[in-house]
Design a protein around this motif. Structure first.
Motif, PDB file in Angstrom:
ATOM      1  N   MET A  29      53.043 -35.631 -13.217  1.00  0.00           N
ATOM      2  CA  MET A  29      54.127 -36.586 -12.323  1.00  0.00           C
ATOM      3  C   MET A  29      53.651 -35.004 -11.399  1.00  0.00           C
ATOM      4  N   ASP A  30      53.792 -33.864 -11.568  1.00  0.00           N
ATOM      5  CA  ASP A  30      53.289 -32.964 -10.690  1.00  0.00           C
ATOM      6  C   ASP A  30      52.166 -32.703  -9.229  1.00  0.00           C
ATOM      7  N   GLU A  31      51.343 -33.661 -10.099  1.00  0.00           N
ATOM      8  CA  GLU A  31      50.059 -33.643  -9.559  1.00  0.00           C
ATOM      9  C   GLU A  31      49.731 -35.206  -8.926  1.00  0.00           C
ATOM     10  N   LEU A  32      51.077 -35.788  -9.285  1.00  0.00           N
ATOM     11  CA  LEU A  32      50.727 -37.072  -7.917  1.00  0.00           C
ATOM     12  C   LEU A  32      51.871 -36.802  -7.154  1.00  0.00           C
ATOM     13  N   LYS A  33      52.797 -36.093  -7.041  1.00  0.00           N
ATOM     14  CA  LYS A  33      53.507 -35.354  -6.381  1.00  0.00           C
ATOM     15  C   LYS A  33      53.079 -34.667  -4.981  1.00  0.00           C
TER      16      LYS A  33
ATOM     17  N   LYS B 112      55.198 -39.769  -1.515  1.00  0.00           N
ATOM     18  CA  LYS B 112      55.245 -41.173  -2.342  1.00  0.00           C
ATOM     19  C   LYS B 112      54.940 -42.189  -3.083  1.00  0.00           C
ATOM     20  N   LEU B 113      53.945 -41.465  -3.703  1.00  0.00           N
ATOM     21  CA  LEU B 113      53.143 -41.759  -5.668  1.00  0.00           C
ATOM     22  C   LEU B 113      55.268 -41.681  -5.788  1.00  0.00           C
ATOM     23  N   MET B 114      56.023 -41.240  -6.227  1.00  0.00           N
ATOM     24  CA  MET B 114      56.931 -40.993  -6.946  1.00  0.00           C
ATOM     25  C   MET B 114      57.881 -41.867  -7.085  1.00  0.00           C
ATOM     26  N   GLU B 115      57.395 -42.904  -5.820  1.00  0.00           N
ATOM     27  CA  GLU B 115      58.495 -43.939  -5.757  1.00  0.00           C
ATOM     28  C   GLU B 115      57.798 -45.314  -6.555  1.00  0.00           C
TER      29      GLU B 115
ATOM     30  N   GLU C 223      54.995 -50.887   0.442  1.00  0.00           N
ATOM     31  CA  GLU C 223      54.835 -50.329   1.514  1.00  0.00           C
ATOM     32  C   GLU C 223      53.440 -50.600   2.420  1.00  0.00           C
ATOM     33  N   GLU C 224      53.735 -50.742   4.025  1.00  0.00           N
ATOM     34  CA  GLU C 224      52.798 -50.537   4.717  1.00  0.00           C
ATOM     35  C   GLU C 224      52.523 -49.416   4.589  1.00  0.00           C
ATOM     36  N   GLU C 225      51.486 -48.988   4.746  1.00  0.00           N
ATOM     37  CA  GLU C 225      50.488 -47.860   4.767  1.00  0.00           C
ATOM     38  C   GLU C 225      50.547 -46.424   5.749  1.00  0.00           C
ATOM     39  N   THR C 226      51.016 -45.718   6.087  1.00  0.00           N
ATOM     40  CA  THR C 226      51.162 -45.057   7.185  1.00  0.00           C
ATOM     41  C   THR C 226      50.050 -44.072   6.752  1.00  0.00           C
TER      42      THR C 226
END
Length: 421
Positions: free
Chosen positions: A262-266, A271-274, A334-337
């Motif tokens: 989870m730390d690597e994703l964050k 936004k990956l945490m959402e 979600e629309e990508e930014t």
């Protein structure tokens, strides 16, 4: 080999030059100008192809140039247009500007295409310059240069669901069990050296695309191992399945492993945490796994949906997939930014008039370059047209404002001219 990033140069074709020609027919001894226009240069087009899954084709060839347009011909014949070239890329390819890093276009649909470099317009033949005061123009126009740009192609795979977790927890095996994918599987770390996709089909119109994202270890988001190369592929998934080895068969702690991933994703993208996440406690057929399941359930059971089972025996795998399908169908992507917004550079002024660092009166710019290429300085009409253009575009007036007087030297497109009016 899986290649998901490529740096290339694209060059559109130059427009053909207009022709200087005259009508020469038996009963037309005094025929007028008859030169045709040049053809437009070929453009470079990038197009998605569902049959391509990697940017491998761009690994060794880095420069792509479209053909030039043909020059105009006599008898008012136009030169042929330069053929466009089409570069085929996988669906999900981002096209970025090399210099700024900004995203020019996101090619995220099948058969989507984008003109990345436009071909130059063809020059006009001498027939186009005939008027009431110029009956026999003996000059033509040069073709425009094609666009030239350095770009980066970056692939982000399009999958509905991503499998995350430490190496050797069973992600590749899970993918092979529930889909048509056949990833390489073995009992050692980093077996999976490239992302793998598979289609999970649970019935008519009940399917989703599942991706195994390899290389996630502690420090992956900072460039350790291979994880930073593949984390971008998670960004476009709707749902994540976090696979954990419940048995701790390699002396690992399931809770510690969960938080490290989870730390690597964050660390890569908060936004990956959402994204909706499901935990799958794998290897429940191995002794000691019940203790691992208990620890994870006590720690995380109120935050995540937890499934326990075994990929090896397929226990509860179907149940997991049905729940994930429900999440896919009820989750909006979600629309990508993008971190860097690409701003189309302002087109350079056609004509610039200034005093350079040596104190010389200078005239240059794209329009001047084309005007010089179009001018035959051995031909009176052509020279007159050149002078008329300078005057019409305010160059003479601007030089006067800067202090130029008769007999001063003016540098025009790198050539020296004597100023007079």
């Amino acid at each position: 080999m899986f290649i998901d990033k490529a740096h290339i140069n694209v060059q559109a074709g130059k427009g053909g030059d207009g022709a200087v020609a005259w009508r020469r027919e038996k009963f037309e001894p005094a025929g007028g100008p008859h030169g045709g226009d040049g053809g437009r240069g070929g453009s470079v087009i990038i197009k998605t192809d569902t049959g391509i899954h990697t940017l491998m084709d761009f690994r060794y060839k880095r420069k792509y140039k479209a053909p030039n347009g043909e020059n105009g011909m006599s008898k008012l014949k136009y030169g042929a247009k330069g053929e466009d070239i089409i570069l085929k890329v996988p669906v999900g390819t981002l096209v970025k500007d090399e210099e700024s890093g900004g995203v020019i276009v996101d090619l995220n649909k099948p058969n989507m295409e984008y003109i990345i470099a436009k071909g130059g317009r063809g020059g006009r033949g001498n027939a186009k310059f005939k008027n009431s005061t110029r009956q026999a123009p003996s000059f033509a126009e040069a073709g425009n240069l094609g666009e030239n740009r350095d770009i980066v192609l970056e692939l982000k795979m399009l999958a509905d669901v991503g499998l995350v977790g430490f190496p050797n927890v069973g992600k590749s095996t899970l993918l092979s069990v529930v889909s048509n994918a056949r990833p390489k599987i073995a009992n050692y770390h980093f077996t999976t050296l490239e992302p793998n996709l598979g289609v999970v089909s649970l019935g008519p119109e009940e399917s989703f695309v599942l991706a195994d994202i390899p290389g996630l270890i502690e420090g992956a988001s900072e460039g350790i191992g291979l994880g930073d190369e593949f984390l971008r592929h998670i960004e476009r998934t709707k749902v994540l399945i976090h696979v954990i080895d419940a048995s701790g068969s390699e002396g690992r702690d399931p809770i510690s492993d969960f938080y490290k991933i989870m730390d690597e994703l964050k660390g890569y993208n908060e936004k990956l945490m959402e994204k909706p996440m499901v935990i799958f406690m794998n290897k429940m057929d191995i002794p000691g796994s019940e203790e691992g399941l208990k620890k994870v359930t006590e720690e995380l059971g109120d935050k995540y949906e937890i499934f326990s089972g075994s990929v090896a025996t397929t226990k509860n795998v179907d149940k997991l997939m049905k729940y994930v399908l429900h999440l896919v169908n009820t989750t909006e992507l979600e629309e990508e930014t993008y971190d860097i917004e690409y701003i189309e550079p302002e087109r350079e002024e056609g004509i610039k008039v200034y005093v350079n660092s040596y104190g010389e009166y200078t005239v240059d710019g794209p329009y001047i370059d084309k005007l010089l290429r179009s001018t035959n300085f051995d031909d009176r009409d052509s020279v007159r047209y050149f002078q008329e253009n300078l005057s019409k575009n305010g160059v003479i007036d601007k030089l006067r404002e800067l202090g130029a007087t008769d007999d001063d030297t003016v540098i025009i497109g790198g050539f020296e001219f004597e100023f007079f009016k």
